[in-house]
Motif scaffolding. Sequence first.
Motif, PDB file in Angstrom:
ATOM      1  N   TYR A   1      -4.791  -1.107  -3.088  1.00  0.00           N
ATOM      2  CA  TYR A   1      -3.360  -0.841  -3.291  1.00  0.00           C
ATOM      3  C   TYR A   1      -3.058   0.612  -2.942  1.00  0.00           C
ATOM      4  CZ  TYR A   1       1.153  -0.149  -5.545  1.00  0.00           C
ATOM      5  OH  TYR A   1       2.457   0.168  -5.795  1.00  0.00           O
TER       6      TYR A   1
ATOM      7  N   SER B   1      -1.510   4.970   7.308  1.00  0.00           N
ATOM      8  CA  SER B   1      -0.915   5.348   6.027  1.00  0.00           C
ATOM      9  C   SER B   1      -0.563   6.836   6.015  1.00  0.00           C
ATOM     10  CB  SER B   1      -1.889   5.059   4.880  1.00  0.00           C
ATOM     11  OG  SER B   1      -2.920   6.039   4.851  1.00  0.00           O
TER      12      SER B   1
ATOM     13  N   ILE C   1      -3.080  -4.044   0.163  1.00  0.00           N
ATOM     14  CA  ILE C   1      -3.805  -4.307   1.411  1.00  0.00           C
ATOM     15  C   ILE C   1      -4.994  -5.241   1.196  1.00  0.00           C
ATOM     16  CG2 ILE C   1      -3.110  -2.104   2.418  1.00  0.00           C
ATOM     17  CD1 ILE C   1      -5.929  -1.054   1.788  1.00  0.00           C
TER      18      ILE C   1
ATOM     19  N   GLU D   1       2.776   4.056  -0.478  1.00  0.00           N
ATOM     20  CA  GLU D   1       3.418   3.054   0.377  1.00  0.00           C
ATOM     21  C   GLU D   1       3.844   1.817  -0.411  1.00  0.00           C
ATOM     22  OE1 GLU D   1       0.688   4.614   1.205  1.00  0.00           O
ATOM     23  OE2 GLU D   1       0.907   5.443   3.213  1.00  0.00           O
ATOM     24  N   ASN D   2       3.380   1.722  -1.683  1.00  0.00           N
ATOM     25  CA  ASN D   2       3.620   0.525  -2.497  1.00  0.00           C
ATOM     26  C   ASN D   2       3.176  -0.728  -1.734  1.00  0.00           C
ATOM     27  OD1 ASN D   2       4.452  -1.003  -4.708  1.00  0.00           O
ATOM     28  ND2 ASN D   2       6.537  -1.247  -3.923  1.00  0.00           N
ATOM     29  N   MET D   3       1.943  -0.647  -1.201  1.00  0.00           N
ATOM     30  CA  MET D   3       1.446  -1.693  -0.313  1.00  0.00           C
ATOM     31  C   MET D   3       0.120  -2.242  -0.831  1.00  0.00           C
ATOM     32  SD  MET D   3       1.784  -3.516   2.435  1.00  0.00           S
ATOM     33  CE  MET D   3       3.194  -2.663   3.146  1.00  0.00           C
TER      34      MET D   3
END
Length: 610
Positions: free
Chosen positions: A312, A296, A320, A316-318
């Motif tokens: 979250y 990241s 996980i 990265e707007n990811m």
Amino acid sequence: MPVRVAVVDKDLCQPRKCSQECIRFCPIVRSGKRAIYMDEQLGHPVITDLCTACGICVRKCPFEAITIVNLPSELGEDCVHQYGPSGFKLFRLPMPKPGRVLGIIGQNAMGKTTIAKILAGELRPNLCANSQVATEDIIRFFRGTELQPYLTRLYKGEVKVVHKPQYIELIPMYVKGTVKDVLMKIGGNEESVRKIAEKLNLTHLLNRDVSKLSGGELQRLAIAAALLRNADTYIFDEPTTHLDIVERLRVAEAIKDIAGGNKYVIVIDHDLAVLDYLADQVVILYGKPGAYGIVSHMRGAREGINEYLNGYLTSENMLIRREPIKFRVKPAPRPIQKEKVLLEWTDLVKRLGDFELEVKAGVIHRGEVIGVLGPNGIGKTTFARLLVNELEPDSGVVIPHGEVRISYKPQYVRDLAVKYGDKTVREYLAMVVGSDFTSKIIWPDLANGLSLTPLMDRELSSLSGGELQRVVVAGSLLRDAEVYLLDEPMAYLDIEQRVRVASVIRRIIEEGDVVALVIEHDITMIDYLSTSVMVFLGEPGRHGVAEPPTDLRTGMNEFLKSQDVTFRREPQVGRPRINKRDSYLDRLQRSIGEYYYYISTEEREEAGGR
């Protein structure tokens, strides 16, 4: 076009034990082209660029060895290293900064050790070319980043790197002599050795042979040896394993002192409270264990750890993790019912050489998960051995209420790999539990929660520390018992695995109406797991005093007061954070006697009153 990651885990793949349906049923192979083929030299199938990601081979593989996933196309340019055709891929590298401690967080088998080896110069990244890459090409790959000058100097031999390894139990196999002999060979003079020994509490061990050291003592020796080398870059892989909370803080301070000298310092650890205290910045590894890992963007330690626990990553707007990991802000009540007393003992005394353990009379009730807290060398394992009848007390008696069967998980699991290394996981579990272990009600929870299914046909000698730990913990929990005595079950496990182990233990105790005693140094996990605690105080190596089991608030305050440490609570996720010595909160919490369960009014307001 998305980047396709098609990975065959060579440790899980066993082509000689299956009909290789992954190849037989591939529609591309049946058309005469090679989307997947058996590479005899590598010993496992290889997936080619012709793969259409239909997923048939993934479903056909009985060992869960194949992973196929599509990633965003921009990641294709960030692929740093791949372990052979269809092997694990690592995307991006973190950029350490001189004078600041960089923490690396993530699940096991996600590439943390690969990152450490690359930054140490022990592994040359192949840029996912599956072939050797010229040094100039590696440096050019990172142009425009802070890694370019670092790697340039590294490959020219201008950067001296010290890499403290993860598994310290192997040290006695390669290092001989006393602690002082080992440190003198590295430090060169007695003054340097004396200073580092005082800093890491090794002074009383200087004349002890390395082969006689405990796990925590070996850990401190390894860290002392690393700090004595005049290096430019220091990489510490899990430096807190087997250390108690005071020793963890002592190690953290020593590492921070090194970073203050404008050195590069990288720390990989799963104890989030210590990492939060130690690191200035963190990166998070996400992806799929054993298949691919993505590094990241860098963020502050508090923000990064909170995002990791929430699952979250904002920048990265990811997502996980589907569910956030949260810790209780208030202690759970201790489940006490007089009719449910399972085990009790009178005042006990046990002498072992120069060491004496006193255990105050206590009682254990069904349904309790008792966290056992205390510094290393204070008698926790000795107490465990008294309960399992491995040792007889010199005075006093242990009184069971009815038949009490005890399942014991030992502290050091590597010894089992040496003793039973030629057995597969399936054979080992059948040996310690019985051939019908898969029919037990708890087996599906253990198999899924601890990810055991892919390991079943692997030999113990081939397992990593974390994998071996999960197998031994499962073997202990599968036994039919009234008391589960688990000695450091979280060692070498990542935070996700620790939470799963804790959840499985709690379910077994609640549904079976039995008891667990968990000896653990990770305060965060003791809090997450326990309903009560048992505190050990005294002088390590000489005299230990075991207090009776008590409620969490009383026990935590008693233990942390004895260790002269205070924790506050992070209001967003409830995780404990270590206070800096003599800070405002540290002084305030000492004055009110609240060493652990505390959230300041300002932080409550910042979190929106939660």
